[in-house]
Design a protein around this motif. Structure first.
Motif, PDB file in Angstrom:
ATOM      1  N   ALA A 297     -10.931  65.540  -2.787  1.00 33.88           N
ATOM      2  CA  ALA A 297     -11.456  64.334  -2.131  1.00 33.88           C
ATOM      3  C   ALA A 297     -10.331  63.440  -1.602  1.00 33.88           C
ATOM      4  O   ALA A 297     -10.358  63.043  -0.424  1.00 33.88           O
ATOM      5  CB  ALA A 297     -12.373  63.565  -3.076  1.00 33.88           C
ATOM      6  N   PRO A 298      -9.324  63.101  -2.398  1.00 35.52           N
ATOM      7  CA  PRO A 298      -8.241  62.276  -1.854  1.00 35.52           C
ATOM      8  C   PRO A 298      -7.439  62.975  -0.771  1.00 35.52           C
ATOM      9  O   PRO A 298      -6.973  62.335   0.174  1.00 35.52           O
ATOM     10  CB  PRO A 298      -7.377  61.947  -3.075  1.00 35.52           C
TER      11      PRO A 298
ATOM     12  N   THR B  51      -8.654  65.168   1.371  1.00 33.25           N
ATOM     13  CA  THR B  51      -9.504  65.099   2.554  1.00 33.25           C
ATOM     14  C   THR B  51      -9.356  63.746   3.233  1.00 33.25           C
ATOM     15  O   THR B  51      -9.265  63.653   4.470  1.00 33.25           O
ATOM     16  CB  THR B  51     -10.974  65.348   2.166  1.00 33.25           C
ATOM     17  N   ALA B  52      -9.308  62.682   2.429  1.00 26.76           N
ATOM     18  CA  ALA B  52      -9.145  61.334   2.981  1.00 26.76           C
ATOM     19  C   ALA B  52      -7.781  61.166   3.642  1.00 26.76           C
ATOM     20  O   ALA B  52      -7.668  60.554   4.717  1.00 26.76           O
ATOM     21  CB  ALA B  52      -9.329  60.298   1.875  1.00 26.76           C
ATOM     22  N   LEU B  53      -6.721  61.710   3.017  1.00 28.71           N
ATOM     23  CA  LEU B  53      -5.382  61.614   3.598  1.00 28.71           C
ATOM     24  C   LEU B  53      -5.316  62.367   4.924  1.00 28.71           C
ATOM     25  O   LEU B  53      -4.730  61.881   5.905  1.00 28.71           O
ATOM     26  CB  LEU B  53      -4.343  62.167   2.615  1.00 28.71           C
ATOM     27  N   CYS B  54      -5.927  63.536   4.976  1.00 28.77           N
ATOM     28  CA  CYS B  54      -5.935  64.320   6.215  1.00 28.77           C
ATOM     29  C   CYS B  54      -6.707  63.591   7.315  1.00 28.77           C
ATOM     30  O   CYS B  54      -6.318  63.641   8.499  1.00 28.77           O
ATOM     31  CB  CYS B  54      -6.547  65.693   5.960  1.00 28.77           C
ATOM     32  N   ALA B  55      -7.793  62.923   6.941  1.00 34.56           N
ATOM     33  CA  ALA B  55      -8.577  62.174   7.923  1.00 34.56           C
ATOM     34  C   ALA B  55      -7.762  61.016   8.491  1.00 34.56           C
ATOM     35  O   ALA B  55      -7.796  60.752   9.697  1.00 34.56           O
ATOM     36  CB  ALA B  55      -9.863  61.663   7.281  1.00 34.56           C
ATOM     37  N   ASP B  56      -7.027  60.320   7.633  1.00 36.04           N
ATOM     38  CA  ASP B  56      -6.160  59.235   8.108  1.00 36.04           C
ATOM     39  C   ASP B  56      -5.084  59.779   9.043  1.00 36.04           C
ATOM     40  O   ASP B  56      -4.758  59.166  10.067  1.00 36.04           O
ATOM     41  CB  ASP B  56      -5.498  58.528   6.923  1.00 36.04           C
ATOM     42  N   ALA B  57      -4.523  60.929   8.666  1.00 38.08           N
ATOM     43  CA  ALA B  57      -3.487  61.547   9.501  1.00 38.08           C
ATOM     44  C   ALA B  57      -4.044  61.901  10.876  1.00 38.08           C
ATOM     45  O   ALA B  57      -3.385  61.689  11.902  1.00 38.08           O
ATOM     46  CB  ALA B  57      -2.926  62.788   8.811  1.00 38.08           C
ATOM     47  N   LYS B  58      -5.253  62.422  10.905  1.00 39.58           N
ATOM     48  CA  LYS B  58      -5.866  62.808  12.180  1.00 39.58           C
ATOM     49  C   LYS B  58      -6.044  61.595  13.080  1.00 39.58           C
ATOM     50  O   LYS B  58      -5.782  61.658  14.295  1.00 39.58           O
ATOM     51  CB  LYS B  58      -7.207  63.488  11.929  1.00 39.58           C
TER      52      LYS B  58
END
Length: 240
Positions: A33-34, A36-43
């Motif tokens: 979960a964290p 996934t959130a980090l990857c979303a911020d990176a995107k």
């Protein structure tokens, strides 16, 4: 909150029952979960944060260690250049290997909490990631993503991730690509010890350089395995 109970077998890379796949890479389910959130911020920032590696078993780390100790894989100096291991004493060879690679049983990748990352948006699909210092300098191909990560971590927006090898403390070389999920890693740090590692390595007859490793193990453990709690993001250690 997800259960972060860890066992000695998990810490040593001998229990992968808590693992799940994240884009094809095994990691501890607690970090999905964290991450996934980090990857979303990176995107959103224009980067495609991907994993090169995640969980690594004891057996896999043993194979890497033996290949380097026997000259079947390169042993690198601090700048990432290959060394001639025939010119090194056993002690020098052990320290040279541990500059970049952990002893089996002592790798943070055993925990499933630690990952190696790169920016897939910065390279062609067939690019072979090397995980070298040159790739992750500010001027390197992955430098922009790592500068962004620097800002995220500094501002407390890393979703619990941090760099355990952000600076050179005289042990493992700085690895800008290596991220660790603090709540889980801190629990594993509480379980691993030089005594536990010695017990395991004593039983592994196939470990190359075993006698020399065991003779120096306390010193090697302090230098290459211990990551000071001061390196962890305090607000996420509290979650453990």
């Amino acid at each position: 909150m997800m259960d972060l109970t860890v066992s000695a077998d998990l810490v040593l890379g001998r229990d992968d029952s808590a693992n799940e796949l994240f884009n094809g890479i095994p990691v501890h389910r607690a970090i999905i979960a964290p991450l996934t959130a980090l990857c979303a911020d990176a995107k959103k920032a224009g980067f495609d944060l991907r994993l090169v590696s995640g969980y690594r078993s004891f057996e896999r780390q043993l194979a890497i260690w033996n290949a380097k100790a026997q000259g079947r894989r390169p042993v690198l100096d601090s700048a990432g250049h290959a060394l001639d291991i025939n010119t090194l004493s056993e002690s020098e060879l052990i320290n040279a290997i541990m500059r970049w690679s952990a002893l089996p049983g002592a790798s943070r990748h055993h925990w499933g909490s630690d990952i190696d990352v790169y920016d897939a948006a910065a390279v062609a699909a067939d690019y072979s990631v090397q995980l070298t210092p040159a790739e992750v300098t500010d001027a390197g191909v992955f430098g922009p993503m790592h500068r962004w990560l620097d800002r995220q971590f500094a501002n407390g927006h890393g979703h619990g991730f941090f760099r355990p090898y952000a600076v050179d403390r005289g042990g493992i070389a700085p690895e800008r690509w290596h991220l660790s999920y603090a709540p889980l890693a801190a629990k594993c740090d509480d379980v691993i010890s030089a005594k536990l590692l010695a017990e395991v390595l004593n039983s592994v007859s196939t470990l190359h350089l075993r006698e020399s490793v065991l003779a120096e193990l306390n010193k090697l453990y302090s230098r290459y395995v211990v990551v000071p709690k001061a390196c962890y993001p305090v607000n996420y250690i509290a979650l453990k």
